[in-house]
Design a protein around this motif. Structure first.
Motif, PDB file in Angstrom:
ATOM      1  N   SER A  58       0.859  -1.186   0.000  1.00  0.00           N
ATOM      2  CA  SER A  58       0.000   0.000   0.000  1.00  0.00           C
ATOM      3  C   SER A  58       0.889   1.228   0.000  1.00  0.00           C
ATOM      4  CB  SER A  58      -0.938  -0.009   1.211  1.00  0.00           C
ATOM      5  OG  SER A  58      -0.211  -0.142   2.402  1.00  0.00           O
ATOM      6  N   TYR A  59       0.494   2.207  -0.779  1.00  0.00           N
ATOM      7  CA  TYR A  59       1.278   3.432  -0.839  1.00  0.00           C
ATOM      8  C   TYR A  59       0.385   4.610  -1.214  1.00  0.00           C
ATOM      9  CZ  TYR A  59       1.494   2.075  -5.793  1.00  0.00           C
ATOM     10  OH  TYR A  59       1.179   1.691  -7.073  1.00  0.00           O
ATOM     11  N   VAL A  60       0.788   5.771  -0.702  1.00  0.00           N
ATOM     12  CA  VAL A  60       0.086   7.024  -0.944  1.00  0.00           C
ATOM     13  C   VAL A  60       1.039   7.903  -1.742  1.00  0.00           C
ATOM     14  CG1 VAL A  60      -0.885   9.090   0.144  1.00  0.00           C
ATOM     15  CG2 VAL A  60      -1.276   6.832   1.166  1.00  0.00           C
ATOM     16  N   VAL A  75       6.954   0.650 -13.513  1.00  0.00           N
ATOM     17  CA  VAL A  75       7.528  -0.268 -12.523  1.00  0.00           C
ATOM     18  C   VAL A  75       6.622  -1.491 -12.383  1.00  0.00           C
ATOM     19  CG1 VAL A  75       7.996  -0.570 -10.060  1.00  0.00           C
ATOM     20  CG2 VAL A  75       8.815   1.476 -11.224  1.00  0.00           C
ATOM     21  N   GLN A  76       5.328  -1.269 -12.264  1.00  0.00           N
ATOM     22  CA  GLN A  76       4.402  -2.383 -12.081  1.00  0.00           C
ATOM     23  C   GLN A  76       4.332  -3.272 -13.321  1.00  0.00           C
ATOM     24  OE1 GLN A  76       0.690  -0.922 -10.491  1.00  0.00           O
ATOM     25  NE2 GLN A  76       1.773   0.334  -9.014  1.00  0.00           N
ATOM     26  N   HIS A  77       4.343  -2.676 -14.499  1.00  0.00           N
ATOM     27  CA  HIS A  77       4.324  -3.482 -15.724  1.00  0.00           C
ATOM     28  C   HIS A  77       5.608  -4.285 -15.860  1.00  0.00           C
ATOM     29  CE1 HIS A  77       0.617  -2.495 -17.937  1.00  0.00           C
ATOM     30  NE2 HIS A  77       0.640  -1.415 -17.171  1.00  0.00           N
ATOM     31  N   GLY A  78       6.704  -3.741 -15.357  1.00  0.00           N
ATOM     32  CA  GLY A  78       7.969  -4.461 -15.375  1.00  0.00           C
ATOM     33  C   GLY A  78       7.988  -5.678 -14.470  1.00  0.00           C
ATOM     34  N   HIS A  79       7.030  -5.736 -13.549  1.00  0.00           N
ATOM     35  CA  HIS A  79       6.907  -6.864 -12.617  1.00  0.00           C
ATOM     36  C   HIS A  79       5.501  -7.477 -12.703  1.00  0.00           C
ATOM     37  CE1 HIS A  79      10.228  -4.485 -10.890  1.00  0.00           C
ATOM     38  NE2 HIS A  79      10.698  -5.659 -10.496  1.00  0.00           N
ATOM     39  N   HIS A  80       4.921  -7.486 -13.898  1.00  0.00           N
ATOM     40  CA  HIS A  80       3.540  -7.941 -14.073  1.00  0.00           C
ATOM     41  C   HIS A  80       3.327  -9.363 -13.574  1.00  0.00           C
ATOM     42  CE1 HIS A  80       4.420 -10.557 -17.492  1.00  0.00           C
ATOM     43  NE2 HIS A  80       5.336  -9.650 -17.786  1.00  0.00           N
ATOM     44  N   ASP A  81       4.374 -10.182 -13.563  1.00  0.00           N
ATOM     45  CA  ASP A  81       4.242 -11.565 -13.115  1.00  0.00           C
ATOM     46  C   ASP A  81       3.997 -11.672 -11.608  1.00  0.00           C
ATOM     47  OD1 ASP A  81       6.872 -10.473 -13.022  1.00  0.00           O
ATOM     48  OD2 ASP A  81       7.666 -12.463 -12.554  1.00  0.00           O
ATOM     49  N   LEU A  82       4.253 -10.597 -10.855  1.00  0.00           N
ATOM     50  CA  LEU A  82       4.048 -10.602  -9.409  1.00  0.00           C
ATOM     51  C   LEU A  82       2.672 -10.056  -9.017  1.00  0.00           C
ATOM     52  CD1 LEU A  82       7.496  -9.170  -8.289  1.00  0.00           C
ATOM     53  CD2 LEU A  82       6.821 -11.575  -8.442  1.00  0.00           C
ATOM     54  N   ALA A  83       2.038  -9.313  -9.907  1.00  0.00           N
ATOM     55  CA  ALA A  83       0.789  -8.615  -9.576  1.00  0.00           C
ATOM     56  C   ALA A  83      -0.413  -9.536  -9.701  1.00  0.00           C
ATOM     57  CB  ALA A  83       0.619  -7.411 -10.489  1.00  0.00           C
ATOM     58  N   VAL A  84      -1.238  -9.554  -8.671  1.00  0.00           N
ATOM     59  CA  VAL A  84      -2.479 -10.322  -8.681  1.00  0.00           C
ATOM     60  C   VAL A  84      -3.654  -9.383  -8.922  1.00  0.00           C
ATOM     61  CG1 VAL A  84      -4.011 -11.787  -7.297  1.00  0.00           C
ATOM     62  CG2 VAL A  84      -1.526 -12.064  -7.125  1.00  0.00           C
ATOM     63  N   ALA A  85      -3.685  -8.267  -8.201  1.00  0.00           N
ATOM     64  CA  ALA A  85      -4.772  -7.296  -8.327  1.00  0.00           C
ATOM     65  C   ALA A  85      -4.313  -5.969  -7.738  1.00  0.00           C
ATOM     66  CB  ALA A  85      -6.012  -7.786  -7.586  1.00  0.00           C
ATOM     67  N   LEU A  97      -4.247   6.709  -3.190  1.00  0.00           N
ATOM     68  CA  LEU A  97      -3.837   5.524  -2.448  1.00  0.00           C
ATOM     69  C   LEU A  97      -3.948   4.348  -3.397  1.00  0.00           C
ATOM     70  CD1 LEU A  97      -3.400   3.651   0.104  1.00  0.00           C
ATOM     71  CD2 LEU A  97      -5.887   3.741   0.369  1.00  0.00           C
ATOM     72  N   GLU A  98      -2.905   3.539  -3.459  1.00  0.00           N
ATOM     73  CA  GLU A  98      -2.981   2.304  -4.218  1.00  0.00           C
ATOM     74  C   GLU A  98      -2.628   1.144  -3.307  1.00  0.00           C
ATOM     75  OE1 GLU A  98      -2.316   3.747  -8.776  1.00  0.00           O
ATOM     76  OE2 GLU A  98      -1.060   2.148  -8.014  1.00  0.00           O
ATOM     77  N   VAL A  99      -3.327   0.050  -3.524  1.00  0.00           N
ATOM     78  CA  VAL A  99      -3.041  -1.197  -2.818  1.00  0.00           C
ATOM     79  C   VAL A  99      -2.865  -2.258  -3.890  1.00  0.00           C
ATOM     80  CG1 VAL A  99      -3.844  -2.917  -1.165  1.00  0.00           C
ATOM     81  CG2 VAL A  99      -4.441  -0.501  -0.837  1.00  0.00           C
ATOM     82  N   ALA A 100      -1.705  -2.891  -3.888  1.00  0.00           N
ATOM     83  CA  ALA A 100      -1.422  -3.957  -4.846  1.00  0.00           C
ATOM     84  C   ALA A 100      -1.305  -5.272  -4.091  1.00  0.00           C
ATOM     85  CB  ALA A 100      -0.127  -3.669  -5.593  1.00  0.00           C
ATOM     86  N   VAL A 101      -1.967  -6.295  -4.605  1.00  0.00           N
ATOM     87  CA  VAL A 101      -1.831  -7.644  -4.064  1.00  0.00           C
ATOM     88  C   VAL A 101      -0.807  -8.344  -4.940  1.00  0.00           C
ATOM     89  CG1 VAL A 101      -3.013  -9.813  -3.548  1.00  0.00           C
ATOM     90  CG2 VAL A 101      -4.224  -7.630  -3.280  1.00  0.00           C
ATOM     91  N   LEU A 127       4.842  -2.522   2.936  1.00  0.00           N
ATOM     92  CA  LEU A 127       4.746  -3.866   2.384  1.00  0.00           C
ATOM     93  C   LEU A 127       4.424  -4.825   3.509  1.00  0.00           C
ATOM     94  CD1 LEU A 127       5.165  -5.814  -0.041  1.00  0.00           C
ATOM     95  CD2 LEU A 127       7.545  -6.019   0.724  1.00  0.00           C
ATOM     96  N   HIS A 128       3.363  -5.598   3.344  1.00  0.00           N
ATOM     97  CA  HIS A 128       2.984  -6.600   4.335  1.00  0.00           C
ATOM     98  C   HIS A 128       3.140  -7.968   3.682  1.00  0.00           C
ATOM     99  CE1 HIS A 128       0.931  -8.176   7.860  1.00  0.00           C
ATOM    100  NE2 HIS A 128       0.314  -8.992   7.032  1.00  0.00           N
ATOM    101  N   LEU A 129       4.104  -8.757   4.176  1.00  0.00           N
ATOM    102  CA  LEU A 129       4.419 -10.066   3.606  1.00  0.00           C
ATOM    103  C   LEU A 129       3.775 -11.192   4.406  1.00  0.00           C
ATOM    104  CD1 LEU A 129       8.236  -9.538   3.045  1.00  0.00           C
ATOM    105  CD2 LEU A 129       6.513  -9.756   1.267  1.00  0.00           C
ATOM    106  N   LEU A 130       3.285 -12.176   3.700  1.00  0.00           N
ATOM    107  CA  LEU A 130       2.752 -13.392   4.307  1.00  0.00           C
ATOM    108  C   LEU A 130       3.406 -14.567   3.596  1.00  0.00           C
ATOM    109  CD1 LEU A 130      -0.998 -12.376   4.217  1.00  0.00           C
ATOM    110  CD2 LEU A 130       0.453 -12.452   6.242  1.00  0.00           C
ATOM    111  N   PRO A 131       3.914 -15.543   4.338  1.00  0.00           N
ATOM    112  CA  PRO A 131       4.543 -16.685   3.667  1.00  0.00           C
ATOM    113  C   PRO A 131       3.512 -17.481   2.877  1.00  0.00           C
ATOM    114  CG  PRO A 131       4.332 -17.100   6.020  1.00  0.00           C
ATOM    115  CD  PRO A 131       3.905 -15.678   5.798  1.00  0.00           C
ATOM    116  N   GLU A 132       3.936 -18.020   1.752  1.00  0.00           N
ATOM    117  CA  GLU A 132       3.042 -18.864   0.967  1.00  0.00           C
ATOM    118  C   GLU A 132       3.049 -20.257   1.580  1.00  0.00           C
ATOM    119  OE1 GLU A 132       2.577 -18.659  -3.477  1.00  0.00           O
ATOM    120  OE2 GLU A 132       3.673 -20.538  -3.286  1.00  0.00           O
ATOM    121  N   SER A 133       1.885 -20.776   1.826  1.00  0.00           N
ATOM    122  CA  SER A 133       1.748 -22.111   2.387  1.00  0.00           C
ATOM    123  C   SER A 133       1.901 -23.129   1.270  1.00  0.00           C
ATOM    124  CB  SER A 133       0.375 -22.257   3.046  1.00  0.00           C
ATOM    125  OG  SER A 133       0.142 -23.600   3.393  1.00  0.00           O
ATOM    126  N   GLY A 134       2.766 -24.101   1.453  1.00  0.00           N
ATOM    127  CA  GLY A 134       3.020 -25.116   0.434  1.00  0.00           C
ATOM    128  C   GLY A 134       1.805 -25.931   0.065  1.00  0.00           C
TER     129      GLY A 134
END
Length: 153
Positions: A58-60, A75-85, A97-101, A127-134
Protein backbone atom coordinates in the motif's frame (compact mmCIF):
# COMPACT_ATOMS: atom_id res chain seq x y z
CA UNK A 1 11.98 -17.42 26.91
CA UNK A 2 14.42 -14.67 27.87
CA UNK A 3 13.80 -11.74 30.19
CA UNK A 4 15.02 -8.40 28.78
CA UNK A 5 15.33 -5.06 30.51
CA UNK A 6 14.37 -2.13 28.31
CA UNK A 7 14.68 1.58 28.98
CA UNK A 8 12.23 3.83 27.09
CA UNK A 9 10.80 7.28 27.62
CA UNK A 10 7.45 7.88 29.33
CA UNK A 11 5.61 8.93 26.16
CA UNK A 12 6.61 5.78 24.29
CA UNK A 13 5.61 3.60 27.25
CA UNK A 14 2.23 5.32 27.38
CA UNK A 15 1.77 4.66 23.65
CA UNK A 16 2.67 0.98 24.13
CA UNK A 17 0.23 0.68 27.03
CA UNK A 18 -2.52 2.38 25.02
CA UNK A 19 -1.83 0.00 22.11
CA UNK A 20 -2.01 -2.97 24.47
CA UNK A 21 -5.28 -1.80 25.97
CA UNK A 22 -6.83 -1.05 22.55
CA UNK A 23 -5.99 -4.53 21.30
CA UNK A 24 -6.80 -6.40 24.50
CA UNK A 25 -3.36 -7.72 25.44
CA UNK A 26 -3.18 -9.34 28.87
CA UNK A 27 0.25 -7.86 29.55
CA UNK A 28 2.75 -5.28 28.36
CA UNK A 29 5.11 -8.15 27.42
CA UNK A 30 2.55 -9.68 25.05
CA UNK A 31 1.97 -6.32 23.38
CA UNK A 32 5.71 -5.70 22.97
CA UNK A 33 6.32 -9.19 21.53
CA UNK A 34 3.68 -8.62 18.85
CA UNK A 35 4.99 -5.12 18.09
CA UNK A 36 8.49 -6.54 17.61
CA UNK A 37 7.19 -9.43 15.47
CA UNK A 38 5.32 -6.95 13.31
CA UNK A 39 8.40 -4.76 12.89
CA UNK A 40 10.61 -7.72 11.97
CA UNK A 41 8.14 -9.57 9.76
CA UNK A 42 7.41 -13.24 10.00
CA UNK A 43 10.47 -15.49 10.37
CA UNK A 44 9.61 -17.17 7.07
CA UNK A 45 9.54 -13.95 5.05
CA UNK A 46 12.26 -12.11 6.99
CA UNK A 47 14.87 -14.84 6.73
CA UNK A 48 14.28 -16.54 3.39
CA UNK A 49 14.17 -14.24 0.38
CA UNK A 50 14.07 -17.35 -1.84
CA UNK A 51 10.73 -18.46 -0.40
CA UNK A 52 7.49 -17.52 -2.11
CA UNK A 53 5.05 -15.14 -0.46
CA UNK A 54 1.76 -13.33 -0.76
CA UNK A 55 1.87 -9.61 -0.03
CA UNK A 56 0.03 -6.35 -0.04
CA UNK A 57 1.83 -3.17 -0.98
CA UNK A 58 0.00 0.00 0.00
CA UNK A 59 1.28 3.43 -0.84
CA UNK A 60 0.09 7.02 -0.94
CA UNK A 61 1.38 9.37 -3.61
CA UNK A 62 0.95 12.81 -5.10
CA UNK A 63 -0.67 12.22 -8.48
CA UNK A 64 0.29 15.73 -9.61
CA UNK A 65 4.01 14.96 -9.22
CA UNK A 66 5.55 15.17 -12.67
CA UNK A 67 5.62 11.81 -14.47
CA UNK A 68 5.07 9.87 -11.21
CA UNK A 69 1.93 8.00 -12.33
CA UNK A 70 3.71 6.96 -15.53
CA UNK A 71 6.81 5.81 -13.61
CA UNK A 72 4.70 3.81 -11.15
CA UNK A 73 2.85 2.14 -14.03
CA UNK A 74 6.15 1.27 -15.73
CA UNK A 75 7.53 -0.27 -12.52
CA UNK A 76 4.40 -2.38 -12.08
CA UNK A 77 4.32 -3.48 -15.72
CA UNK A 78 7.97 -4.46 -15.37
CA UNK A 79 6.91 -6.86 -12.62
CA UNK A 80 3.54 -7.94 -14.07
CA UNK A 81 4.24 -11.56 -13.11
CA UNK A 82 4.05 -10.60 -9.41
CA UNK A 83 0.79 -8.61 -9.58
CA UNK A 84 -2.48 -10.32 -8.68
CA UNK A 85 -4.77 -7.30 -8.33
CA UNK A 86 -4.72 -3.62 -7.46
CA UNK A 87 -7.02 -0.96 -6.06
CA UNK A 88 -6.74 2.77 -6.77
CA UNK A 89 -8.47 5.33 -4.54
CA UNK A 90 -8.55 9.14 -4.87
CA UNK A 91 -8.07 10.44 -1.32
CA UNK A 92 -8.33 14.10 -2.25
CA UNK A 93 -7.58 16.43 -5.16
CA UNK A 94 -3.82 15.75 -5.07
CA UNK A 95 -3.42 12.40 -3.34
CA UNK A 96 -4.03 8.79 -4.36
CA UNK A 97 -3.84 5.52 -2.45
CA UNK A 98 -2.98 2.30 -4.22
CA UNK A 99 -3.04 -1.20 -2.82
CA UNK A 100 -1.42 -3.96 -4.85
CA UNK A 101 -1.83 -7.64 -4.06
CA UNK A 102 1.34 -9.48 -5.00
CA UNK A 103 2.52 -13.08 -5.13
CA UNK A 104 5.92 -14.52 -5.94
CA UNK A 105 9.48 -14.96 -4.69
CA UNK A 106 9.98 -12.85 -1.57
CA UNK A 107 13.14 -11.15 -2.88
CA UNK A 108 11.34 -10.06 -6.07
CA UNK A 109 8.29 -8.82 -4.15
CA UNK A 110 10.56 -6.78 -1.84
CA UNK A 111 12.44 -5.37 -4.83
CA UNK A 112 9.16 -4.31 -6.48
CA UNK A 113 7.99 -2.66 -3.25
CA UNK A 114 11.29 -0.80 -2.91
CA UNK A 115 11.16 0.40 -6.52
CA UNK A 116 7.64 1.78 -5.94
CA UNK A 117 8.05 3.33 -2.50
CA UNK A 118 11.34 5.06 -3.30
CA UNK A 119 9.88 7.00 -6.23
CA UNK A 120 9.93 10.76 -5.67
CA UNK A 121 6.37 11.78 -4.83
CA UNK A 122 5.43 8.57 -2.99
CA UNK A 123 4.69 9.87 0.50
CA UNK A 124 4.11 6.62 2.35
CA UNK A 125 4.56 2.95 1.56
CA UNK A 126 4.11 -0.28 3.46
CA UNK A 127 4.75 -3.87 2.38
CA UNK A 128 2.98 -6.60 4.34
CA UNK A 129 4.42 -10.07 3.61
CA UNK A 130 2.75 -13.39 4.31
CA UNK A 131 4.54 -16.69 3.67
CA UNK A 132 3.04 -18.86 0.97
CA UNK A 133 1.75 -22.11 2.39
CA UNK A 134 3.02 -25.12 0.43
CA UNK A 135 -0.28 -26.96 0.69
CA UNK A 136 -2.11 -24.39 -1.46
CA UNK A 137 0.40 -24.23 -4.32
CA UNK A 138 -1.29 -26.94 -6.40
CA UNK A 139 -4.88 -26.82 -5.32
CA UNK A 140 -7.07 -26.35 -2.31
CA UNK A 141 -6.43 -28.35 0.83
CA UNK A 142 -8.60 -26.46 3.30
CA UNK A 143 -11.47 -28.89 3.31
CA UNK A 144 -14.38 -27.01 1.75
CA UNK A 145 -15.72 -26.55 -1.72
CA UNK A 146 -15.94 -23.28 -3.59
CA UNK A 147 -19.45 -24.07 -4.79
CA UNK A 148 -21.31 -20.84 -5.55
CA UNK A 149 -24.70 -22.38 -4.84
CA UNK A 150 -25.47 -22.93 -8.52
CA UNK A 151 -23.46 -26.10 -8.98
CA UNK A 152 -20.42 -24.21 -10.26
CA UNK A 153 -17.37 -24.59 -8.19
Amino acid sequence: MQRVTLTIDDDLLAAIDAHGERHGYASRSEALRDIVRSALGTPETAADDGARCHATLSYVYDHEKRELARRLTEVQHGHHDLAVASLHVHLDHDTCLEVAVLRGPTAQVKALADSVTTQRGVRYGHLHLLPESGEHEHGHAHGHSHDDGHGHG
